[in-house]
Design an enzyme around this catalytic site. Sequence first.
Site, PDB file in Angstrom:
ATOM      1  N   GLY A 129      -6.364  -5.217  12.649  1.00 21.92           N
ATOM      2  CA  GLY A 129      -7.628  -5.919  12.466  1.00 21.92           C
ATOM      3  C   GLY A 129      -7.812  -6.625  11.137  1.00 21.92           C
ATOM      4  N   THR A 130      -6.725  -6.944  10.438  1.00 21.89           N
ATOM      5  CA  THR A 130      -6.855  -7.658   9.174  1.00 21.89           C
ATOM      6  C   THR A 130      -6.091  -8.975   9.225  1.00 21.89           C
ATOM      7  OG1 THR A 130      -6.017  -7.692   6.902  1.00 21.89           O
ATOM      8  CG2 THR A 130      -5.091  -6.038   8.345  1.00 21.89           C
ATOM      9  N   HIS A 155      -4.478 -10.152   7.040  1.00 24.59           N
ATOM     10  CA  HIS A 155      -3.231  -9.939   6.313  1.00 24.59           C
ATOM     11  C   HIS A 155      -2.035  -9.930   7.262  1.00 24.59           C
ATOM     12  CE1 HIS A 155      -4.452  -8.848   2.174  1.00 24.59           C
ATOM     13  NE2 HIS A 155      -3.170  -9.027   1.942  1.00 24.59           N
ATOM     14  N   VAL A 166       7.905  -3.307   9.168  1.00 21.64           N
ATOM     15  CA  VAL A 166       6.931  -3.011  10.221  1.00 21.64           C
ATOM     16  C   VAL A 166       5.587  -3.550   9.763  1.00 21.64           C
ATOM     17  CG1 VAL A 166       5.832  -1.215  11.593  1.00 21.64           C
ATOM     18  CG2 VAL A 166       8.130  -0.842  10.671  1.00 21.64           C
ATOM     19  N   ILE A 167       4.988  -4.401  10.588  1.00 20.82           N
ATOM     20  CA  ILE A 167       3.652  -4.907  10.270  1.00 20.82           C
ATOM     21  C   ILE A 167       2.746  -4.578  11.449  1.00 20.82           C
ATOM     22  CG2 ILE A 167       2.321  -6.879   9.475  1.00 20.82           C
ATOM     23  CD1 ILE A 167       4.909  -8.261   8.735  1.00 20.82           C
ATOM     24  N   PHE A 182      17.055 -10.069  12.124  1.00 18.07           N
ATOM     25  CA  PHE A 182      15.593 -10.033  12.048  1.00 18.07           C
ATOM     26  C   PHE A 182      15.073  -8.740  12.676  1.00 18.07           C
ATOM     27  CE2 PHE A 182      11.348 -11.380  13.634  1.00 18.07           C
ATOM     28  CZ  PHE A 182      10.795 -11.746  12.420  1.00 18.07           C
ATOM     29  N   SER A 205       6.849  -6.067   3.671  1.00 20.20           N
ATOM     30  CA  SER A 205       7.630  -7.087   4.396  1.00 20.20           C
ATOM     31  C   SER A 205       7.555  -8.447   3.710  1.00 20.20           C
ATOM     32  CB  SER A 205       7.113  -7.192   5.830  1.00 20.20           C
ATOM     33  OG  SER A 205       7.338  -5.965   6.487  1.00 20.20           O
ATOM     34  N   PHE A 206       6.472  -8.695   2.991  1.00 16.75           N
ATOM     35  CA  PHE A 206       6.338  -9.970   2.283  1.00 16.75           C
ATOM     36  C   PHE A 206       7.470 -10.154   1.262  1.00 16.75           C
ATOM     37  CE2 PHE A 206       4.596 -12.752  -1.033  1.00 16.75           C
ATOM     38  CZ  PHE A 206       4.109 -13.809  -0.264  1.00 16.75           C
ATOM     39  N   GLU A 207       7.989  -9.036   0.742  1.00 14.89           N
ATOM     40  CA  GLU A 207       9.047  -9.103  -0.285  1.00 14.89           C
ATOM     41  C   GLU A 207      10.457  -9.185   0.321  1.00 14.89           C
ATOM     42  OE1 GLU A 207       6.366  -6.829  -0.712  1.00 14.89           O
ATOM     43  OE2 GLU A 207       5.478  -8.284  -2.103  1.00 14.89           O
TER      44      GLU A 207
HETATM   45  C1  DLZ Z   1      -0.698  -5.948   2.383  1.00 20.71           C
HETATM   46  C2  DLZ Z   1       0.088  -5.444   3.538  1.00 20.71           C
HETATM   47  C3  DLZ Z   1      -0.562  -5.115   4.742  1.00 20.71           C
HETATM   48  C4  DLZ Z   1      -2.027  -5.254   4.949  1.00 20.71           C
HETATM   49  N1  DLZ Z   1       0.121  -4.627   5.784  1.00 20.71           N
HETATM   50  C5  DLZ Z   1       1.463  -4.496   5.670  1.00 20.71           C
HETATM   51  C6  DLZ Z   1       2.233  -4.011   6.784  1.00 20.71           C
HETATM   52  O1  DLZ Z   1       1.714  -3.634   7.851  1.00 20.71           O
HETATM   53  N2  DLZ Z   1       3.570  -3.942   6.639  1.00 20.71           N
HETATM   54  C7  DLZ Z   1       4.230  -4.322   5.477  1.00 20.71           C
HETATM   55  O2  DLZ Z   1       5.465  -4.271   5.434  1.00 20.71           O
HETATM   56  N3  DLZ Z   1       3.511  -4.754   4.408  1.00 20.71           N
HETATM   57  C8  DLZ Z   1       2.168  -4.839   4.472  1.00 20.71           C
HETATM   58  N4  DLZ Z   1       1.450  -5.278   3.409  1.00 20.71           N
HETATM   59  C9  DLZ Z   1       2.140  -5.443   2.080  1.00 20.71           C
HETATM   60  C10 DLZ Z   1       2.780  -6.816   1.852  1.00 20.71           C
HETATM   61  O3  DLZ Z   1       3.967  -6.956   2.615  1.00 20.71           O
HETATM   62  C11 DLZ Z   1       3.148  -6.965   0.353  1.00 20.71           C
HETATM   63  O4  DLZ Z   1       3.978  -5.894  -0.043  1.00 20.71           O
HETATM   64  C12 DLZ Z   1       1.915  -6.962  -0.543  1.00 20.71           C
HETATM   65  O5  DLZ Z   1       1.014  -7.982  -0.144  1.00 20.71           O
HETATM   66  C13 DLZ Z   1       2.308  -7.166  -2.021  1.00 20.71           C
HETATM   67  O6  DLZ Z   1       2.980  -8.419  -2.194  1.00 20.71           O
END
Ligand code: DLZ
Length: 157
Positions: free
Chosen positions: A83-84, A86, A78-79, A111, A56-58
């Site tokens: 418990g992190t 992150h 989906v995130i 969104f 999702s960060f990308e």
């Molecule tokens: C690192 C990470 C974590 C811990 N959890 C998720 C998540 O639940 N859902 C998701 O889409 N991406 C997760 N990522 C990955 C980050 O979005 C990203 O792809 C990495 O940090 C690499 O840049």
Amino acid sequence: MSGAGSPKVDVDGTGLRIAIVAASWHEPVMNGLIDGAARACAQANVEAVLYRVPGSFELPVVAQACAESFDAVVCLGVIIRGGTPHFEFVAGAATDGLTRVALDTRTPVGFGLLTCDTEEQALDRAGLPDSREDKGAEATWAAIMTAVTLRGVRSAD
Ligand code: DLZ
């Protein structure tokens, strides 16, 4: 229930081109979200192109590129809290980034980013046969409706 009060949207998006940008974490949930987005596009008569990103960060950077040549962008991810710390970083960065993309490019961004405590909660919102909600479709309808509204606003100039 996260979807209480959500509107029933059914607009004709004929002539619109939409990019669906989808992350890859939590595959079963993502499959449901992508299918829901595709169903909404077909129902609205909208042409859709799917792009995948790792997490999702990308989503924002690819959404930004798509906003240059599509009428709207739908972002799906989906995130899971798990418990992190992150969770907070990734969810916050994706949300802030997508808001910026919409405003900076003047392009609607749907969104469809689920932020849940557990995978079960995410599955319940994924538009799968046993799900109670269909967040991929909801985000797509929002993007289509906003694009249609903007088309009207801009043609009135
Ligand atoms: C690192 C990470 C974590 C811990 N959890 C998720 C998540 O639940 N859902 C998701 O889409 N991406 C997760 N990522 C990955 C980050 O979005 C990203 O792809 C990495 O940090 C690499 O840049």
